[in-house]
Design a protein around this motif. Structure first.
Motif, PDB file in Angstrom:
ATOM      1  N   ASP A 127       5.196  -8.820  -3.719  1.00 40.49           N
ATOM      2  CA  ASP A 127       5.979  -9.462  -2.656  1.00 40.49           C
ATOM      3  C   ASP A 127       6.581  -8.477  -1.662  1.00 40.49           C
ATOM      4  O   ASP A 127       7.375  -8.867  -0.802  1.00 40.49           O
ATOM      5  CB  ASP A 127       7.096 -10.317  -3.268  1.00 40.49           C
ATOM      6  N   SER A 128       6.232  -7.200  -1.753  1.00 40.03           N
ATOM      7  CA  SER A 128       6.745  -6.221  -0.788  1.00 40.03           C
ATOM      8  C   SER A 128       5.742  -5.091  -0.641  1.00 40.03           C
ATOM      9  O   SER A 128       4.907  -4.857  -1.524  1.00 40.03           O
ATOM     10  CB  SER A 128       8.089  -5.651  -1.244  1.00 40.03           C
ATOM     11  N   ALA A 129       5.836  -4.377   0.471  1.00 39.43           N
ATOM     12  CA  ALA A 129       4.950  -3.233   0.682  1.00 39.43           C
ATOM     13  C   ALA A 129       5.209  -2.154  -0.365  1.00 39.43           C
ATOM     14  O   ALA A 129       4.277  -1.499  -0.837  1.00 39.43           O
ATOM     15  CB  ALA A 129       5.157  -2.674   2.086  1.00 39.43           C
ATOM     16  N   ALA A 130       6.462  -1.974  -0.740  1.00 41.36           N
ATOM     17  CA  ALA A 130       6.799  -0.962  -1.741  1.00 41.36           C
ATOM     18  C   ALA A 130       6.142  -1.273  -3.081  1.00 41.36           C
ATOM     19  O   ALA A 130       5.606  -0.379  -3.746  1.00 41.36           O
ATOM     20  CB  ALA A 130       8.314  -0.864  -1.902  1.00 41.36           C
ATOM     21  N   GLU A 131       6.160  -2.540  -3.477  1.00 43.53           N
ATOM     22  CA  GLU A 131       5.535  -2.914  -4.747  1.00 43.53           C
ATOM     23  C   GLU A 131       4.018  -2.771  -4.666  1.00 43.53           C
ATOM     24  O   GLU A 131       3.372  -2.350  -5.631  1.00 43.53           O
ATOM     25  CB  GLU A 131       5.911  -4.345  -5.120  1.00 43.53           C
ATOM     26  N   ARG A 132       3.440  -3.110  -3.523  1.00 43.62           N
ATOM     27  CA  ARG A 132       1.988  -2.938  -3.361  1.00 43.62           C
ATOM     28  C   ARG A 132       1.616  -1.462  -3.434  1.00 43.62           C
ATOM     29  O   ARG A 132       0.605  -1.099  -4.045  1.00 43.62           O
ATOM     30  CB  ARG A 132       1.516  -3.558  -2.042  1.00 43.62           C
ATOM     31  N   LEU A 133       2.428  -0.607  -2.821  1.00 44.73           N
ATOM     32  CA  LEU A 133       2.149   0.825  -2.882  1.00 44.73           C
ATOM     33  C   LEU A 133       2.278   1.340  -4.313  1.00 44.73           C
ATOM     34  O   LEU A 133       1.465   2.141  -4.767  1.00 44.73           O
ATOM     35  CB  LEU A 133       3.096   1.598  -1.966  1.00 44.73           C
ATOM     36  N   ARG A 134       3.280   0.866  -5.027  1.00 47.40           N
ATOM     37  CA  ARG A 134       3.466   1.277  -6.422  1.00 47.40           C
ATOM     38  C   ARG A 134       2.223   0.918  -7.250  1.00 47.40           C
ATOM     39  O   ARG A 134       1.732   1.724  -8.050  1.00 47.40           O
ATOM     40  CB  ARG A 134       4.714   0.600  -6.992  1.00 47.40           C
ATOM     41  N   ARG A 135       1.718  -0.291  -7.047  1.00 45.39           N
ATOM     42  CA  ARG A 135       0.521  -0.717  -7.781  1.00 45.39           C
ATOM     43  C   ARG A 135      -0.707   0.080  -7.349  1.00 45.39           C
ATOM     44  O   ARG A 135      -1.551   0.441  -8.177  1.00 45.39           O
ATOM     45  CB  ARG A 135       0.277  -2.212  -7.553  1.00 45.39           C
ATOM     46  N   TYR A 136      -0.805   0.328  -6.053  1.00 41.02           N
ATOM     47  CA  TYR A 136      -1.945   1.084  -5.522  1.00 41.02           C
ATOM     48  C   TYR A 136      -2.002   2.475  -6.156  1.00 41.02           C
ATOM     49  O   TYR A 136      -3.076   2.945  -6.557  1.00 41.02           O
ATOM     50  CB  TYR A 136      -1.807   1.190  -4.005  1.00 41.02           C
ATOM     51  N   ILE A 137      -0.871   3.130  -6.252  1.00 45.84           N
ATOM     52  CA  ILE A 137      -0.810   4.466  -6.850  1.00 45.84           C
ATOM     53  C   ILE A 137      -1.277   4.422  -8.301  1.00 45.84           C
ATOM     54  O   ILE A 137      -2.115   5.222  -8.733  1.00 45.84           O
ATOM     55  CB  ILE A 137       0.622   5.031  -6.759  1.00 45.84           C
ATOM     56  N   ARG A 138      -0.735   3.482  -9.075  1.00 40.73           N
ATOM     57  CA  ARG A 138      -1.103   3.406 -10.491  1.00 40.73           C
ATOM     58  C   ARG A 138      -2.589   3.091 -10.665  1.00 40.73           C
ATOM     59  O   ARG A 138      -3.256   3.685 -11.523  1.00 40.73           O
ATOM     60  CB  ARG A 138      -0.254   2.368 -11.222  1.00 40.73           C
ATOM     61  N   LEU A 139      -3.121   2.181  -9.874  1.00 42.71           N
ATOM     62  CA  LEU A 139      -4.533   1.822  -9.997  1.00 42.71           C
ATOM     63  C   LEU A 139      -5.433   3.022  -9.721  1.00 42.71           C
ATOM     64  O   LEU A 139      -6.408   3.265 -10.436  1.00 42.71           O
ATOM     65  CB  LEU A 139      -4.868   0.676  -9.040  1.00 42.71           C
ATOM     66  N   HIS A 140      -5.116   3.773  -8.680  1.00 45.16           N
ATOM     67  CA  HIS A 140      -5.923   4.941  -8.338  1.00 45.16           C
ATOM     68  C   HIS A 140      -5.869   5.990  -9.439  1.00 45.16           C
ATOM     69  O   HIS A 140      -6.909   6.514  -9.870  1.00 45.16           O
ATOM     70  CB  HIS A 140      -5.433   5.554  -7.026  1.00 45.16           C
ATOM     71  N   LEU A 141      -4.687   6.312  -9.885  1.00 48.18           N
ATOM     72  CA  LEU A 141      -4.558   7.363 -10.886  1.00 48.18           C
ATOM     73  C   LEU A 141      -5.151   6.936 -12.226  1.00 48.18           C
ATOM     74  O   LEU A 141      -5.737   7.756 -12.944  1.00 48.18           O
ATOM     75  CB  LEU A 141      -3.092   7.763 -11.039  1.00 48.18           C
TER      76      LEU A 141
END
Length: 201
Positions: free
Chosen positions: A89-103
């Motif tokens: 529900d926020s750009a910050a949460e999407r970025l947090r998920r994006y980082i974890r998925l990539h790593l």
């Protein structure tokens, strides 16, 4: 010589697509086991269950196979990223998920045996191989744009910020794939670093 498979798909187009996917699956398995330089097209044909001569109807050489396989894997990964980001529900949460998925993806992929592909491929082919990273850039740029527009991220150059975030993530690729870095610690440290850089808590 490996037997030529019978056409069992509903149409020639479906058959060709199924065969192409089987070839790419075979290539991926051989790449993980042997590395790029040691693979021969005869091995790929045998692994895929088709004649080596038939292989040329799909791919001209090993470089074409490598690029096609990398593109397919990248597209599949980006589709998964978009699904996982959908409920945030926020750009910050999407970025947090994006980082974890990539790593997490880096940690799950052991390094390919042999020399680095930059040392093996012709410069123009290596640049073509690297172009698949543009697929990763699109969803990240959307996150950065949304965060900047909503005031969540402090950036006046979303394009440069996107490139810097990707660079930070890809710096963890080798340490994670070789087991040098712990995944959870890497996620924690990279997330904290990037959020500080973006002025986000």
């Amino acid at each position: 010589m490996a037997p030529v498979p019978k056409i069992s798909a509903a149409s020639l187009a479906e058959h060709r697509e199924a065969t192409r996917e089987r070839i790419l699956d075979a290539w991926g398995e051989l790449l993980r086991r042997h590395g790029y330089e040691k693979i021969t097209l005869a091995q790929v044909g045998a692994e895929a269950g088709i004649a080596r001569t038939a292989l040329y109807n799909y791919f001209a050489d090993k470089e074409a196979l490598l690029i096609a396989h990398t593109t397919r894997e990248s597209a599949t990964f980006v589709e998964m990223i978009r699904r996982e980001l959908g409920g945030a529900d926020s750009a910050a949460e999407r970025l947090r998920r994006y980082i974890r998925l990539h790593l997490t993806d880096f940690a799950a992929r052991p390094p390919i045996p042999g020399r680095d592909l930059m040392q093996v491929l012709a410069p123009e082919k290596y640049r073509e191989l690297l172009s698949h990273t543009e697929m990763f850039e699109a969803p990240l740029r959307e996150i950065i744009d949304a965060g900047a527009a909503d005031g969540e991220f402090d950036t006046d150059d979303p394009a440069m910020t996107t490139a810097l975030v990707l660079g930070c993530l890809f710096a963890e690729r080798t340490p994670l794939s070789t087991g040098k870095h712990d995944l959870d610690k890497a996620v924690e440290h990279v997330t904290a670093f990037l959020f500080r850089a973006l002025g986000c808590r």
